[in-house]
Write a protein that holds these residues in place. Structure first.
Motif, mmCIF file in Angstrom:
data_model
loop_
_atom_site.group_PDB
_atom_site.id
_atom_site.type_symbol
_atom_site.label_atom_id
_atom_site.label_comp_id
_atom_site.label_asym_id
_atom_site.label_seq_id
_atom_site.Cartn_x
_atom_site.Cartn_y
_atom_site.Cartn_z
ATOM 1 N N ASP A 188 0.837 -1.204 0.000
ATOM 2 C CA ASP A 188 0.000 0.000 0.000
ATOM 3 C C ASP A 188 0.872 1.254 0.000
ATOM 4 O OD1 ASP A 188 0.923 0.311 2.596
ATOM 5 O OD2 ASP A 188 -0.945 -0.353 3.530
ATOM 6 N N ALA A 189 0.228 2.414 0.092
ATOM 7 C CA ALA A 189 0.956 3.683 0.017
ATOM 8 C C ALA A 189 1.952 3.839 1.159
ATOM 9 C CB ALA A 189 -0.027 4.857 0.013
ATOM 10 N N GLY A 190 1.699 3.166 2.281
ATOM 11 C CA GLY A 190 2.607 3.239 3.416
ATOM 12 C C GLY A 190 3.721 2.211 3.372
ATOM 13 N N GLY A 191 3.764 1.377 2.323
ATOM 14 C CA GLY A 191 4.805 0.366 2.196
ATOM 15 C C GLY A 191 4.474 -0.958 2.856
ATOM 16 N N LYS A 192 3.271 -1.083 3.414
ATOM 17 C CA LYS A 192 2.876 -2.332 4.071
ATOM 18 C C LYS A 192 2.461 -3.373 3.029
ATOM 19 C CE LYS A 192 -0.411 -4.239 7.422
ATOM 20 N NZ LYS A 192 -1.573 -3.933 8.303
ATOM 21 N N LYS A 193 2.979 -4.592 3.189
ATOM 22 C CA LYS A 193 2.655 -5.644 2.238
ATOM 23 C C LYS A 193 1.197 -6.056 2.378
ATOM 24 C CE LYS A 193 4.129 -9.916 2.778
ATOM 25 N NZ LYS A 193 5.035 -11.090 2.831
ATOM 26 N N VAL A 194 0.493 -6.056 1.271
ATOM 27 C CA VAL A 194 -0.917 -6.423 1.245
ATOM 28 C C VAL A 194 -1.088 -7.865 0.762
ATOM 29 C CG1 VAL A 194 -3.171 -5.899 0.214
ATOM 30 C CG2 VAL A 194 -1.624 -4.040 0.856
ATOM 31 N N ARG A 195 -0.324 -8.225 -0.248
ATOM 32 C CA ARG A 195 -0.478 -9.562 -0.837
ATOM 33 C C ARG A 195 0.818 -9.952 -1.535
ATOM 34 N NH1 ARG A 195 -5.289 -12.002 -2.820
ATOM 35 N NH2 ARG A 195 -4.827 -14.172 -3.365
ATOM 36 N N GLU A 196 1.118 -11.220 -1.492
ATOM 37 C CA GLU A 196 2.281 -11.756 -2.201
ATOM 38 C C GLU A 196 1.828 -12.967 -3.002
ATOM 39 O OE1 GLU A 196 6.539 -11.746 -0.568
ATOM 40 O OE2 GLU A 196 5.913 -13.845 -0.316
ATOM 41 N N ILE A 197 2.139 -12.975 -4.281
ATOM 42 C CA ILE A 197 1.712 -14.054 -5.167
ATOM 43 C C ILE A 197 2.938 -14.649 -5.828
ATOM 44 C CG2 ILE A 197 0.282 -14.677 -7.152
ATOM 45 C CD1 ILE A 197 -1.417 -12.167 -6.560
ATOM 46 N N GLU A 198 3.170 -15.931 -5.606
ATOM 47 C CA GLU A 198 4.289 -16.626 -6.227
ATOM 48 C C GLU A 198 3.797 -17.403 -7.437
ATOM 49 O OE1 GLU A 198 6.414 -19.035 -3.467
ATOM 50 O OE2 GLU A 198 7.327 -17.327 -2.440
ATOM 51 N N CYS A 199 4.498 -17.274 -8.534
ATOM 52 C CA CYS A 199 4.138 -17.947 -9.772
ATOM 53 C C CYS A 199 5.255 -18.911 -10.165
ATOM 54 C CB CYS A 199 3.902 -16.928 -10.891
ATOM 55 S SG CYS A 199 2.657 -15.670 -10.494
ATOM 56 N N TYR A 251 -1.358 1.648 -4.972
ATOM 57 C CA TYR A 251 -0.558 0.506 -4.534
ATOM 58 C C TYR A 251 0.650 0.355 -5.458
ATOM 59 C CZ TYR A 251 -4.594 -0.665 -1.679
ATOM 60 O OH TYR A 251 -5.599 -0.623 -0.757
ATOM 61 N N THR A 252 1.672 -0.293 -4.941
ATOM 62 C CA THR A 252 2.866 -0.577 -5.743
ATOM 63 C C THR A 252 2.936 -2.070 -6.000
ATOM 64 O OG1 THR A 252 4.068 1.296 -4.787
ATOM 65 C CG2 THR A 252 5.376 -0.417 -5.869
ATOM 66 N N VAL A 253 3.066 -2.432 -7.260
ATOM 67 C CA VAL A 253 3.207 -3.832 -7.649
ATOM 68 C C VAL A 253 4.671 -4.061 -7.997
ATOM 69 C CG1 VAL A 253 2.456 -5.648 -9.209
ATOM 70 C CG2 VAL A 253 0.872 -3.813 -8.581
ATOM 71 N N THR A 254 5.308 -4.987 -7.304
ATOM 72 C CA THR A 254 6.709 -5.305 -7.556
ATOM 73 C C THR A 254 6.804 -6.719 -8.111
ATOM 74 O OG1 THR A 254 7.406 -3.866 -5.733
ATOM 75 C CG2 THR A 254 9.018 -5.481 -6.546
ATOM 76 N N LEU A 255 7.456 -6.859 -9.242
ATOM 77 C CA LEU A 255 7.644 -8.162 -9.868
ATOM 78 C C LEU A 255 9.111 -8.542 -9.778
ATOM 79 C CD1 LEU A 255 6.830 -10.597 -11.658
ATOM 80 C CD2 LEU A 255 7.196 -9.106 -13.658
ATOM 81 N N ASN A 256 9.373 -9.679 -9.155
ATOM 82 C CA ASN A 256 10.732 -10.219 -9.077
ATOM 83 C C ASN A 256 10.801 -11.477 -9.931
ATOM 84 O OD1 ASN A 256 12.362 -8.697 -6.817
ATOM 85 N ND2 ASN A 256 10.284 -8.930 -6.048
ATOM 86 N N VAL A 257 11.682 -11.454 -10.918
ATOM 87 C CA VAL A 257 11.923 -12.616 -11.777
ATOM 88 C C VAL A 257 13.415 -12.881 -11.763
ATOM 89 C CG1 VAL A 257 11.646 -13.634 -14.055
ATOM 90 C CG2 VAL A 257 9.971 -11.971 -13.225
ATOM 91 N N GLY A 258 13.812 -13.947 -11.086
ATOM 92 C CA GLY A 258 15.238 -14.183 -10.920
ATOM 93 C C GLY A 258 15.863 -13.037 -10.152
ATOM 94 N N GLU A 259 16.859 -12.404 -10.735
ATOM 95 C CA GLU A 259 17.513 -11.270 -10.089
ATOM 96 C C GLU A 259 16.992 -9.942 -10.616
ATOM 97 O OE1 GLU A 259 21.707 -11.670 -10.409
ATOM 98 O OE2 GLU A 259 21.797 -13.524 -9.245
ATOM 99 N N GLU A 260 16.033 -9.981 -11.523
ATOM 100 C CA GLU A 260 15.458 -8.757 -12.077
ATOM 101 C C GLU A 260 14.255 -8.301 -11.249
ATOM 102 O OE1 GLU A 260 15.730 -8.237 -16.578
ATOM 103 O OE2 GLU A 260 15.357 -10.385 -16.374
ATOM 104 N N LYS A 261 14.067 -6.986 -11.206
ATOM 105 C CA LYS A 261 12.997 -6.419 -10.398
ATOM 106 C C LYS A 261 12.324 -5.286 -11.173
ATOM 107 C CE LYS A 261 12.285 -4.214 -5.873
ATOM 108 N NZ LYS A 261 12.965 -3.793 -4.611
ATOM 109 N N PHE A 262 10.984 -5.324 -11.198
ATOM 110 C CA PHE A 262 10.214 -4.311 -11.899
ATOM 111 C C PHE A 262 9.123 -3.798 -10.965
ATOM 112 C CE2 PHE A 262 11.630 -7.659 -14.725
ATOM 113 C CZ PHE A 262 12.275 -6.992 -15.752
ATOM 114 N N THR A 263 8.830 -2.502 -11.045
ATOM 115 C CA THR A 263 7.773 -1.927 -10.209
ATOM 116 C C THR A 263 6.801 -1.125 -11.072
ATOM 117 O OG1 THR A 263 9.067 0.063 -9.720
ATOM 118 C CG2 THR A 263 9.241 -1.789 -8.165
ATOM 119 N N GLN A 264 5.566 -1.090 -10.616
ATOM 120 C CA GLN A 264 4.519 -0.364 -11.328
ATOM 121 C C GLN A 264 3.464 0.082 -10.321
ATOM 122 O OE1 GLN A 264 4.139 0.208 -14.905
ATOM 123 N NE2 GLN A 264 2.619 1.616 -14.062
ATOM 124 N N LYS A 265 2.953 1.291 -10.477
ATOM 125 C CA LYS A 265 1.889 1.784 -9.611
ATOM 126 C C LYS A 265 0.539 1.244 -10.090
ATOM 127 C CE LYS A 265 4.419 4.393 -6.916
ATOM 128 N NZ LYS A 265 4.579 4.089 -5.481
#
Length: 287
Positions: free
Chosen positions: A8-19, A104-118
């Motif tokens: 969320d806007a405060g940096g608190k984790k709301v959900r984590e989804i592993e694929c 909210y901020t969506v962070t995608l981690n794939v291997g050592e790569e990291k992408f973020t999107q609002k």
């Protein structure tokens, strides 16, 4: 493996989804039947495949702690366990809080790569409730969610101890030498069941309409109140709903205190008796 983290806007984790890559021969996750609640069914697994992948977020938090019953219902020893050695509690589902409108901020981690999107979650334009109404409802639901997690943790610990006592009883035999230990194990089991019985209706089998025959306990009441708020669109909780939530929390805290006192006194004394008879202790598992 890919991992999506929503904060969320405060940096608190709301959900984590592993694929993960699909398992060979894996079958499609079952869909809820008419008798099952939405949250009682495992969500569809997130799978990664070559090319573009789509992940669906239902705008809810992580689901509340899973309760795993390792003993049979009172007076119904024939109720079976699942293949993993436990069963789900009847009439108690897992809870998940609906996300508030906001960024909210969506962070995608794939291997050592990291992408973020609002990501912006908008308020339903057709609802009559205001954003402050939604926040008030979410505060009470979050409190109920936290209560559910705390009581689920206590229930799982009690179930583990009761299951260990059942296994111990089968090993002790019926000779006179083991009679004092059997008696102490039965007494401890009754005390544990007494505390657990304030949290969960231990007579429920999941068959027929027995959830209508036996009084609901704290977990069922928390579950019911949460679902009532979930169904009230975007309106704030009533004064009565807020008062009930506070009372349920007090009663849940009392059950947790009673359990901790039992662990410090009765369980410790029982384990001391087991050591005197050269029998392995029963252990309290970390929630």
């Amino acid at each position: 493996m890919a991992k999506l983290t929503l904060t969320d806007a405060g940096g608190k984790k709301v959900r984590e989804i592993e694929c993960r890559a699909p398992k060979p021969g894996a079958t499609e996750a079952k869909k809820p039947s008419e008798e099952e609640e939405e949250f009682d069914v495992e969500p569809q697994p997130c799978e990664t495949k070559a090319g573009i992948n789509r992940v669906w977020w239902d705008l809810r938090s992580e689901r509340s702690t899973e309760i795993r019953l390792r003993t049979t219902p009172l007076y119904a020893p024939d109720v079976p366990f699942g293949p993993e050695g436990w069963r789900k509690p009847p009439a108690v589902g897992r809870l998940a809080v609906l996300a508030l409108p906001g960024t909210y901020t969506v962070t995608l981690n794939v291997g050592e790569e990291k992408f973020t999107q609002k990501l912006t979650v908008l308020k339903d334009p057709h609802t009559a409730g205001s954003e402050s109404d939604i926040q008030a409802q979410t505060r009470v639901q979050t409190a109920l969610y936290d209560e559910m997690n705390a009581m689920a943790a206590t229930t799982n610990q009690i179930e583990s101890l009761r299951a260990q006592l059942v296994a111990l009883g089968k090993e002790l035999g019926t000779d006179d030498a083991s009679k004092p230990v059997r008696k102490a194990a039965d007494d401890l089991g009754e005390k544990l069941a007494g505390i657990e019985g304030t949290l969960l209706q231990l007579k429920l089998t999941g068959r027929g309409q027995d959830d209508c025959r036996w009084s609901p306990m704290l977990l069922q009441k928390v579950n019911y109140l949460f679902r009532q708020l979930d169904a009230s669109a975007d309106f704030p909780p009533t004064t009565q709903q807020t008062a009930v939530q506070e009372e349920l929390k007090q009663r849940g805290d009392k059950a947790a205190q009673d359990f901790q006192q039992l662990v410090g006194k009765d369980l410790a004394a029982f384990n001391a008796m087991l050591r005197e008879h050269n029998i392995s202790n029963i252990y309290l598992k970390t929630p």
